[in-house]
Design a protein around this motif. Structure first.
Motif, PDB file in Angstrom:
ATOM      1  N   LEU A 299      17.866  17.054  -3.420  1.00  0.00           N
ATOM      2  CA  LEU A 299      16.434  17.193  -3.130  1.00  0.00           C
ATOM      3  C   LEU A 299      15.621  16.007  -3.654  1.00  0.00           C
ATOM      4  O   LEU A 299      14.438  15.877  -3.339  1.00  0.00           O
ATOM      5  CB  LEU A 299      15.898  18.498  -3.738  1.00  0.00           C
ATOM      6  N   GLY A 300      16.244  15.163  -4.482  1.00  0.00           N
ATOM      7  CA  GLY A 300      15.584  13.937  -4.927  1.00  0.00           C
ATOM      8  C   GLY A 300      14.677  14.086  -6.125  1.00  0.00           C
ATOM      9  O   GLY A 300      13.710  13.311  -6.258  1.00  0.00           O
ATOM     10  N   LEU A 301      14.962  15.035  -7.032  1.00  0.00           N
ATOM     11  CA  LEU A 301      14.153  15.142  -8.241  1.00  0.00           C
ATOM     12  C   LEU A 301      14.318  13.889  -9.097  1.00  0.00           C
ATOM     13  O   LEU A 301      15.413  13.329  -9.196  1.00  0.00           O
ATOM     14  CB  LEU A 301      14.541  16.379  -9.059  1.00  0.00           C
ATOM     15  N   HIS A 302      13.240  13.447  -9.694  1.00  0.00           N
ATOM     16  CA  HIS A 302      13.243  12.266 -10.556  1.00  0.00           C
ATOM     17  C   HIS A 302      14.217  12.476 -11.710  1.00  0.00           C
ATOM     18  O   HIS A 302      14.338  13.577 -12.257  1.00  0.00           O
ATOM     19  CB  HIS A 302      11.822  12.030 -11.088  1.00  0.00           C
ATOM     20  N   THR A 318      15.591  26.767 -12.184  1.00  0.00           N
ATOM     21  CA  THR A 318      14.337  26.043 -12.048  1.00  0.00           C
ATOM     22  C   THR A 318      14.522  24.607 -12.503  1.00  0.00           C
ATOM     23  O   THR A 318      14.854  24.352 -13.663  1.00  0.00           O
ATOM     24  CB  THR A 318      13.215  26.701 -12.877  1.00  0.00           C
ATOM     25  N   GLY A 319      14.329  23.689 -11.576  1.00  0.00           N
ATOM     26  CA  GLY A 319      14.359  22.266 -11.910  1.00  0.00           C
ATOM     27  C   GLY A 319      12.932  21.757 -12.005  1.00  0.00           C
ATOM     28  O   GLY A 319      12.138  21.951 -11.080  1.00  0.00           O
ATOM     29  N   SER A 320      12.571  21.130 -13.114  1.00  0.00           N
ATOM     30  CA  SER A 320      11.196  20.646 -13.300  1.00  0.00           C
ATOM     31  C   SER A 320      11.213  19.275 -13.942  1.00  0.00           C
ATOM     32  O   SER A 320      12.039  19.001 -14.819  1.00  0.00           O
ATOM     33  CB  SER A 320      10.385  21.620 -14.163  1.00  0.00           C
ATOM     34  N   VAL A 321      10.304  18.411 -13.494  1.00  0.00           N
ATOM     35  CA  VAL A 321      10.224  17.068 -14.057  1.00  0.00           C
ATOM     36  C   VAL A 321       8.781  16.591 -13.991  1.00  0.00           C
ATOM     37  O   VAL A 321       8.087  16.807 -12.996  1.00  0.00           O
ATOM     38  CB  VAL A 321      11.170  16.093 -13.318  1.00  0.00           C
ATOM     39  N   TYR A 322       8.323  15.959 -15.078  1.00  0.00           N
ATOM     40  CA  TYR A 322       6.940  15.476 -15.180  1.00  0.00           C
ATOM     41  C   TYR A 322       6.958  14.043 -15.704  1.00  0.00           C
ATOM     42  O   TYR A 322       6.588  13.774 -16.849  1.00  0.00           O
ATOM     43  CB  TYR A 322       6.127  16.389 -16.096  1.00  0.00           C
ATOM     44  N   PRO A 323       7.400  13.089 -14.880  1.00  0.00           N
ATOM     45  CA  PRO A 323       7.480  11.692 -15.319  1.00  0.00           C
ATOM     46  C   PRO A 323       6.101  11.044 -15.388  1.00  0.00           C
ATOM     47  O   PRO A 323       5.089  11.659 -15.026  1.00  0.00           O
ATOM     48  CB  PRO A 323       8.349  11.036 -14.236  1.00  0.00           C
ATOM     49  N   ASP A 324       6.081   9.798 -15.845  1.00  0.00           N
ATOM     50  CA  ASP A 324       4.808   9.080 -15.947  1.00  0.00           C
ATOM     51  C   ASP A 324       4.122   8.952 -14.587  1.00  0.00           C
ATOM     52  O   ASP A 324       2.898   8.983 -14.504  1.00  0.00           O
ATOM     53  CB  ASP A 324       5.034   7.689 -16.546  1.00  0.00           C
ATOM     54  N   ARG A 330       7.366  17.462 -10.104  1.00  0.00           N
ATOM     55  CA  ARG A 330       7.940  18.419  -9.155  1.00  0.00           C
ATOM     56  C   ARG A 330       8.550  19.609  -9.877  1.00  0.00           C
ATOM     57  O   ARG A 330       9.098  19.469 -10.976  1.00  0.00           O
ATOM     58  CB  ARG A 330       9.019  17.720  -8.322  1.00  0.00           C
ATOM     59  N   VAL A 331       8.441  20.779  -9.255  1.00  0.00           N
ATOM     60  CA  VAL A 331       9.083  22.000  -9.734  1.00  0.00           C
ATOM     61  C   VAL A 331       9.745  22.671  -8.544  1.00  0.00           C
ATOM     62  O   VAL A 331       9.099  22.902  -7.521  1.00  0.00           O
ATOM     63  CB  VAL A 331       8.070  22.971 -10.380  1.00  0.00           C
ATOM     64  N   VAL A 332      11.053  22.966  -8.675  1.00  0.00           N
ATOM     65  CA  VAL A 332      11.800  23.620  -7.599  1.00  0.00           C
ATOM     66  C   VAL A 332      12.527  24.820  -8.186  1.00  0.00           C
ATOM     67  O   VAL A 332      13.239  24.695  -9.187  1.00  0.00           O
ATOM     68  CB  VAL A 332      12.816  22.659  -6.944  1.00  0.00           C
ATOM     69  N   GLY A 339      21.470  29.168  -3.485  1.00  0.00           N
ATOM     70  CA  GLY A 339      21.040  27.804  -3.721  1.00  0.00           C
ATOM     71  C   GLY A 339      19.844  27.397  -2.871  1.00  0.00           C
ATOM     72  O   GLY A 339      19.423  26.239  -2.896  1.00  0.00           O
ATOM     73  N   LYS A 340      19.281  28.337  -2.162  1.00  0.00           N
ATOM     74  CA  LYS A 340      18.139  28.050  -1.293  1.00  0.00           C
ATOM     75  C   LYS A 340      16.869  27.845  -2.140  1.00  0.00           C
ATOM     76  O   LYS A 340      16.587  28.631  -3.030  1.00  0.00           O
ATOM     77  CB  LYS A 340      17.931  29.205  -0.322  1.00  0.00           C
ATOM     78  N   PRO A 341      16.094  26.784  -1.850  1.00  0.00           N
ATOM     79  CA  PRO A 341      14.820  26.612  -2.571  1.00  0.00           C
ATOM     80  C   PRO A 341      13.837  27.730  -2.216  1.00  0.00           C
ATOM     81  O   PRO A 341      13.551  27.957  -1.038  1.00  0.00           O
ATOM     82  CB  PRO A 341      14.312  25.254  -2.073  1.00  0.00           C
ATOM     83  N   LEU A 342      13.352  28.426  -3.225  1.00  0.00           N
ATOM     84  CA  LEU A 342      12.377  29.501  -3.015  1.00  0.00           C
ATOM     85  C   LEU A 342      10.960  28.936  -3.064  1.00  0.00           C
ATOM     86  O   LEU A 342      10.090  29.343  -2.281  1.00  0.00           O
ATOM     87  CB  LEU A 342      12.550  30.586  -4.080  1.00  0.00           C
ATOM     88  N   ILE A 343      10.714  28.047  -3.999  1.00  0.00           N
ATOM     89  CA  ILE A 343       9.427  27.354  -4.102  1.00  0.00           C
ATOM     90  C   ILE A 343       9.732  25.900  -4.445  1.00  0.00           C
ATOM     91  O   ILE A 343      10.503  25.620  -5.368  1.00  0.00           O
ATOM     92  CB  ILE A 343       8.518  27.974  -5.180  1.00  0.00           C
ATOM     93  N   ASP A 344       9.167  24.992  -3.689  1.00  0.00           N
ATOM     94  CA  ASP A 344       9.340  23.556  -3.919  1.00  0.00           C
ATOM     95  C   ASP A 344       7.941  22.947  -3.955  1.00  0.00           C
ATOM     96  O   ASP A 344       7.260  22.870  -2.940  1.00  0.00           O
ATOM     97  CB  ASP A 344      10.175  22.941  -2.792  1.00  0.00           C
ATOM     98  N   MET A 345       7.531  22.524  -5.130  1.00  0.00           N
ATOM     99  CA  MET A 345       6.150  22.138  -5.328  1.00  0.00           C
ATOM    100  C   MET A 345       6.063  20.783  -6.024  1.00  0.00           C
ATOM    101  O   MET A 345       6.830  20.493  -6.929  1.00  0.00           O
ATOM    102  CB  MET A 345       5.471  23.198  -6.192  1.00  0.00           C
ATOM    103  N   SER A 346       5.125  19.968  -5.575  1.00  0.00           N
ATOM    104  CA  SER A 346       4.939  18.648  -6.167  1.00  0.00           C
ATOM    105  C   SER A 346       3.461  18.411  -6.442  1.00  0.00           C
ATOM    106  O   SER A 346       2.604  19.262  -6.137  1.00  0.00           O
ATOM    107  CB  SER A 346       5.470  17.571  -5.218  1.00  0.00           C
ATOM    108  N   PHE A 347       3.155  17.261  -7.008  1.00  0.00           N
ATOM    109  CA  PHE A 347       1.770  16.909  -7.311  1.00  0.00           C
ATOM    110  C   PHE A 347       0.909  16.943  -6.053  1.00  0.00           C
ATOM    111  O   PHE A 347      -0.276  17.295  -6.116  1.00  0.00           O
ATOM    112  CB  PHE A 347       1.730  15.518  -7.948  1.00  0.00           C
TER     113      PHE A 347
END
Length: 456
Positions: A299-302, A318-324, A330-332, A339-347
């Protein structure tokens, strides 16, 4: 009475009015400083250190966080790293943090039987456990908690609002006091030597006019973490749709648990609730951590994202990342069985207010503009310390013996009442500031009456 006499009378009245306004502003500038300066020194020093959190942590905890990059060797599977961490520190793995770069270790958060959480660091190339700390036990987490006053209890979020609101009033009244009035110094230059009070007055004024913008910015962008104003604005901006920004699909079962309780998250997602994995056949097996991480990679998470490991049959990965880079936030949430994404959210999914506040927070933390952001805010923090120190020295040199040295009350009380009415606007916007304003008004009246009794 001649016209000339009338003119002199009008001029005298105007001068008295200007003098009264100056006294009123000076008096409340003094009170604002009395409330705020102790906090400002602490916030400036801890904030300056936290700007360089990654650099400092990498040095202080180099034995845990740094490894030798081995490009020719593939990384150990995440599940194997977790197994190594649990072998060294028995418990339940609740989170896996991907190494953000080739020279960084992986971090596995382990919940111990007694309720304690450990951060276990593992070499991703060998699977060797490098050591462990208490969860959020690094030197920079200590600095962060000191900066937010979290060590002193939950009520300190209210102190942040009070300090932030009064800092704004302090800057605005300070600008009025600094405003040039035919003086030859103290506007952009400093007169005298450190032995003279005028030196500290000018140093305070000149530093203040340059640092004032940054104090305003830091106060406003720090307000989202405050107890009353920050919580209410967060509820208004992000309180609908289970705490997720508009446009994010939520047509899945939701739990009562919040993302913020399980992992560090952004201000905009403090109210975001965790989805649940839909019911599956009893024979369906979870996909496992290795497959979940492979999906997050696809999915390309940082790099450097954290993965919360489900603890119940209804839980999710839950995969979450808050880089500079804000655009990479992003939070997935993944169904732990399919393995299906239930919520895929970005800035990009945040609302307009959320984006604006997140940008302000990112700059506040020295992240948005790289090294330049860090250095400019470091200079601002140094300026705040100079302001606080010069204010203390200036007050000490000016105050009469045996007195607090409160600036004089204006002779025209209506001038003071007009200023209080303006300050009350800030008290309405920031309720806790309003409460402290009432307290300070009461204390001011008591001091004034006691002073009059001494004189009579």
């Amino acid at each position: 009475m001649s016209d000339l006499t009338l003119g002199r009378g009008d001029a005298g009245a105007a001068m008295r009015s200007a003098s009264d306004l100056y006294r009123a502003v000076w008096r409340w500038h003094f009170y604002a400083g009395l409330l705020v300066l102790p906090f400002m020194i602490t916030l400036a020093v801890t904030g300056a250190l936290y700007l360089f959190r990654d650099e400092i942590d990498a040095i202080v905890h180099s034995d845990l966080k740094r490894v030798v990059a081995q490009e020719s060797i593939s990384r150990v599977a995440p599940s194997a790293m977790v197994a190594s961490a649990l072998a060294a520190h028995p418990g339940t793995a609740v989170k896996f943090t991907d190494p953000p770069e080739t020279t960084a270790s992986a971090e596995i958060t382990v919940a111990r039987p007694g309720g304690e959480k450990l951060a276990v660091y593992v070499d991703p190339y060998s699977g060797k456990v490098l050591g462990a700390l208490s969860d959020r036990g690094t030197i920079m987490w200590t600095i962060r908690y000191l900066h937010s006053l979290k060590y002193f209890g939950s009520f300190t979020r209210a102190l942040i609002e009070i300090a932030g609101g009064w800092s704004i009033l302090l800057v605005l009244t300070g600008i009025y006091l600094w405003w040039p009035r035919r003086q030859t110094g103290g506007v952009v230059t400093v007169r005298g030597t450190p032995k003279r009070r005028v030196f500290w007055r000018d140093l305070h004024a000149v530093t203040g006019i340059f640092a004032g913008f940054f104090i305003l910015f830091l106060a406003v962008t720090g307000m989202p973490w405050s107890g009353v104003w920050g919580a209410k604005v967060n509820e208004w901006a992000n309180g609908n749709n289970f705490g997720y920004p508009a446009g994010v699909r939520i047509a899945v079962p939701m739990s009562d648990e919040h993302l913020d309780h399980l992992a560090k998250t952004t201000w905009s997602l403090e109210q975001a609730q965790m989805p649940q994995s839909p019911a599956h056949d009893h024979g369906t097996r979870p996909i496992g951590l290795d497959r979940a991480i492979a999906i997050f990679d696809e999915l390309g998470l940082h790099r450097g994202y954290a993965v919360n490991i489900p603890a119940t049959p209804e839980g999710v990965y839950t995969g979450s990342v808050y880089p500079d880079d804000l655009s990479q936030q992003r939070v997935v949430h993944l169904d732990q069985y399919s393995g299906k994404p239930l919520i895929d959210m970005s800035f990009a999914d945040y609302g307009l207010l959320g984006k604006g506040l997140e940008w302000g927070i990112n700059v506040h933390m020295g992240q948005e503009f790289g090294r330049a952001n860090q250095l400019v805010l470091l200079a601002a923090c140094a300026g705040i310390v100079v302001l606080a120190v010069s204010a203390g020295i200036m007050w000490w040199k000016r105050r009469p013996k045996g007195s607090l040295g409160v600036p004089p009350m204006p002779s025209d009380r209506w001038v003071l009442r007009g200023l209080i009415a303006i300050l009350a606007v800030g008290g309405i916007i920031f309720p806790l500031v309003g409460l402290t304003l009432i307290f300070m008004l009461t204390a001011d009246q008591i001091l004034f009456r006691l002073s009059r009794r001494r004189k009579t």
